[in-house]
Scaffold this motif. Sequence first.
Motif, short mmCIF file in Angstrom:
data_model
loop_
_atom_site.label_atom_id
_atom_site.label_comp_id
_atom_site.label_asym_id
_atom_site.label_seq_id
_atom_site.Cartn_x
_atom_site.Cartn_y
_atom_site.Cartn_z
N GLU A 9 0.84 -1.20 0.00
CA GLU A 9 0.00 0.00 0.00
C GLU A 9 0.87 1.25 0.00
OE1 GLU A 9 -3.58 2.13 2.56
OE2 GLU A 9 -2.58 0.33 3.34
N THR A 51 -2.14 5.08 -10.57
CA THR A 51 -3.01 5.69 -9.56
C THR A 51 -3.97 6.72 -10.17
OG1 THR A 51 -1.24 7.26 -9.05
CG2 THR A 51 -1.39 5.30 -7.67
N ARG A 75 -3.17 -3.95 -7.50
CA ARG A 75 -4.39 -3.69 -6.71
C ARG A 75 -4.26 -2.45 -5.84
NH1 ARG A 75 -6.46 -8.62 -3.24
NH2 ARG A 75 -6.66 -9.40 -5.37
N GLU A 76 -3.09 -2.28 -5.22
CA GLU A 76 -2.90 -1.15 -4.30
C GLU A 76 -2.97 0.18 -5.05
OE1 GLU A 76 -0.99 -3.91 -4.23
OE2 GLU A 76 -1.97 -4.73 -2.44
N ARG A 77 -2.42 0.24 -6.26
CA ARG A 77 -2.51 1.47 -7.04
C ARG A 77 -3.95 1.77 -7.45
NH1 ARG A 77 2.95 1.42 -10.88
NH2 ARG A 77 4.43 1.22 -9.15
N ILE A 78 -4.70 0.72 -7.76
CA ILE A 78 -6.12 0.90 -8.10
C ILE A 78 -6.88 1.48 -6.91
CG2 ILE A 78 -8.27 -0.37 -8.52
CD1 ILE A 78 -6.78 0.10 -11.06
N GLU A 79 -6.59 1.00 -5.71
CA GLU A 79 -7.28 1.51 -4.52
C GLU A 79 -6.96 2.98 -4.29
OE1 GLU A 79 -9.66 -0.09 -2.88
OE2 GLU A 79 -9.37 -1.63 -4.38
N LYS A 82 -8.98 5.02 -6.85
CA LYS A 82 -10.41 5.14 -6.52
C LYS A 82 -10.66 6.25 -5.52
CE LYS A 82 -11.71 0.29 -7.29
NZ LYS A 82 -12.14 -0.97 -6.63
N VAL A 83 -9.74 6.44 -4.59
CA VAL A 83 -9.89 7.50 -3.60
C VAL A 83 -9.59 8.86 -4.21
CG1 VAL A 83 -8.96 8.41 -1.43
CG2 VAL A 83 -9.36 5.95 -1.68
N GLU A 94 -9.11 -3.83 -11.43
CA GLU A 94 -7.85 -4.58 -11.39
C GLU A 94 -7.83 -5.55 -12.58
OE1 GLU A 94 -5.40 -7.71 -8.53
OE2 GLU A 94 -7.26 -6.78 -7.80
#
Length: 217
Positions: A9, A51, A75-79, A82-83, A94
């Motif tokens: 993350e 990101t 996955r962490e870059r996608i999260e 999203k923010v 993803e």
Amino acid sequence: MSMQGTTAENQAVSYDRVVKNRVKQDNPYSHLLNLVAIAEGSTVLDLGCGTGYIASFLAERVGPSGRVIAVDPDRERIEVAKVKVSAANVTFLEADGESFPEQEYDAVFCKVVMGSIENKLPVFNRVRQFLRPGGHFVLGVYLGLHPIFDEMSKLMGPEGERKINAMWHHVPVEVYEELAKSSGFVFTKKEEDELLYSYSSIDGVPENWFASTHGRF
């Protein structure tokens, strides 16, 4: 700057900060975005969105009636994306170059990620399959590592250098031309652009390295 003990993350957060802070231009990818006209209402794929940096600009181009599908295998870059990107016309997923949603796209943007894909032809073929007639595949590539990162990989010793080289698969522009032709594309434009990096301190260099290698080094 010590990167020991950092999490996946954190590498995504680091990556987002690096992308925003390392470049001198306000929108360093405007040249890439301006290579083709994107009409309002278009459906655009951002392949390897990280990101969400380019996705946010694409969302403005397609307008409220358009749609941006932004995919990345990290996955962490996608999260983080999203923010960070709240535009209602952007969907973050993803996925990678061989698993993005099967639907018709007016344009596909792929920024630098192709250099991390070893087997590139299946990605070219899949993009061609789902690109509407007359659509555009806009590809931005690095043709090799920046000299400073090439030197950093050598400092890691033979094993470290081998692992770094296994992460990236940069090829000459002629190889991309052949891949495009093999998958049924016709070149309409080929241009070079200089991306200028600037760091506020020396710590920015190892952070860029850490973020660009997905926190592995």
